[in-house]
Design an enzyme around this catalytic site. Structure first.
Site, PDB file in Angstrom:
ATOM      1  N   ASP A 154       8.752  -0.170  10.243  1.00  0.00           N
ATOM      2  CA  ASP A 154      10.150  -0.614  10.315  1.00  0.00           C
ATOM      3  C   ASP A 154      11.072   0.058   9.313  1.00  0.00           C
ATOM      4  O   ASP A 154      12.199  -0.401   9.117  1.00  0.00           O
ATOM      5  CB  ASP A 154      10.213  -2.133  10.134  1.00  0.00           C
ATOM      6  N   GLU A 155      10.638   1.115   8.664  1.00  0.00           N
ATOM      7  CA  GLU A 155      11.527   1.734   7.684  1.00  0.00           C
ATOM      8  C   GLU A 155      11.296   3.222   7.521  1.00  0.00           C
ATOM      9  O   GLU A 155      10.213   3.729   7.840  1.00  0.00           O
ATOM     10  CB  GLU A 155      11.390   1.052   6.329  1.00  0.00           C
TER      11      GLU A 155
END
Length: 411
Positions: A154-155
């Site tokens: 997610d990053e």
DNA sequence: TCGCCCTCCTC
DNA sequence: CCATGTGAGGGCGA
């Protein structure tokens, strides 16, 4: 690009940091615009433009997008261990659930207790689904920046120095354009931090979430960082924070003034160097794209505690298949196989074996793991609660950099 | 270099 | 109270 940002229907909660003293939410003040303008740089860029993008409460948000009726309810995306009915933990909770004190890592039963009568949606984690959506998001973002370095599902860090000419006004617009594009394509919100280094950018995205952007101008970096507690720094967890506390280092400003010799004594050379650089926003770790994983592992929770090697391997069988599958799918071989055991008291024990030449067959991994678990089982006084297998020392099967291994390879 | 352990990441 | 899963990186002794 600015227009694209405006056209999006997500809330543009842009946040600017002015000398680290306060945050202006929702609007861009005139003064802020002027500060940004004054920061515009010509081609001789001396400061990097580094960004960090973080998808908001990712797993739970994906579920909300799939079923919008969830948005007003507490959502728990859970990892069920399969041991008893509800054993396992919350992987991600949406903000509605967080209002009630639920957070990641919390046992499912505890979370349910906190949400009694609140109509929570308890959803089983679907890693493959999130992986697929993540890949699409990363692809979208990578096309809008110079270099993208995903650091998790997610990053990602990105570098936009050359495409913005080092101009932080443009970088801000770019961040909004990225958020708009991600939202338009996936209906997912994310948060972005922009600064002159990875550490600063990461702090920025953290401060911006959910659904916002933080730009920390180079000249504001020191003031911005100084006021924050050291525990906010990437790489400073509870242990490090406690140790720093013993040195009376509480804020990042304290850290910047700390004695290098004592930092080295406590944390080692590398970590001390990192901490000092991070504290002043002068960490120079570049954003690097195209990184390959260096290890694969799988850990499972046993149906019942045991240290019998045969039973361990039998329950780990799918896990070994999975790890082997990852290896094969990435056309790699490994030199090291490790057995991982988490005891009933949650202490972790590992044992590993390194081969002369890379191996890739599932059989070899399985037999090696069995041998390691035989030894590991004898060396502990408690049973295992969880067991796992890891392969590391990866090399491409047809990697030119390892010509010596080429001799024995197929064809 | 290997083997093992620790710390951190994620909320 | 109950306590998942994955991967990276550093230290240190042998």
């Amino acid at each position: 690009m600015a227009k694209a940002a405006r056209a999006a229907k997500f809330s543009p909660a842009t946040v600017y940091i002015l000398g680290g003293l306060h945050r202006e939410a929702m609007t861009v003040e005139r003064a802020t615009k002027e500060r940004l303008k004054a920061n515009q740089r010509p081609n001789d860029v001396v400061t990097r433009v580094v960004g960090h993008m973080d998808l908001d409460y990712f797993y739970a948000q994906v579920e909300e997008v799939e079923d919008p009726s969830l948005k007003t309810r507490p959502v728990l995306v859970c990892v069920f261990s399969g041991r008893t009915n509800d054993s396992g933990v919350v992987s991600t909770a949406n903000y509605v659930a967080r209002e009630f004190g639920v957070h990641s890592g919390m046992p499912i039963v505890i979370a349910k207790r906190k949400l009694e009568g609140k109509d929570p949606a308890v959803i089983r984690m679907d890693h493959e689904k999130y992986e697929e959506i993540s890949s699409r998001v990363m692809e979208t973002v990578s096309q809008m920046v110079d270099v993208l370095e995903p650091t998790g599902i997610d990053e990602a860090f990105f570098d936009a120095t050359s495409s913005t000419g080092g101009d932080f006004t443009k970088a801000n617009e770019r961040a909004e354009a990225i958020r708009a594009a991600v939202f338009q394509k996936e209906r997912l919100t994310c948060s972005i931090g922009i600064g002159r280094s990875k550490v600063v950018a990461k702090l920025g995205s953290d401060m911006a979430k959910p659904n916002g952007t933080t730009v920390i101008l180079p000249q504001d970096t020191e003031t911005f960082l100084g006021a924050l507690p050291v525990s906010k720094l990437y790489g400073v967890g509870p242990k490090t924070a406690t140790a720093l506390g013993e040195m009376s280092v509480v804020t990042i400003a304290d850290l910047a003034k700390a004695a290098p010799s004592e930092l080295e004594r406590r944390f080692g050379r590398k970590s001390a160097g990192y901490l000092l650089a991070a504290a002043t926003g002068t960490d120079e770790d570049p954003v690097v794209g195209g990184l390959e994983p260096t290890q694969f592992s799988r850990i499972v929770t046993l149906k019942r505690d045991t240290r019998d090697p045969e039973e361990v391997i039998s329950q780990l069988s799918d896990g070994i298949e999975f790890v082997h599958g990852r290896l094969a799918a990435s056309a790699k071989a490994c030199r090291t196989v490790s057995a991982i055991g988490i005891l009933t008291n949650l202490a972790t024990k590992t044992k590993s074996k390194t081969f002369e030449a890379p191996v890739e067959e599932a059989e070899v991994i399985r037999e090696t793991a069995l041998g390691l678990f035989e030894e590991l089982g004898r060396s502990v006084e408690l049973d295992f609660r969880r067991v796992g297998v890891r392969v590391s020392g990866l090399s491409g099967v047809k990697d030119q950099s390892s010509l010596s291994e080429f001799v024995g390879s197929v064809r």
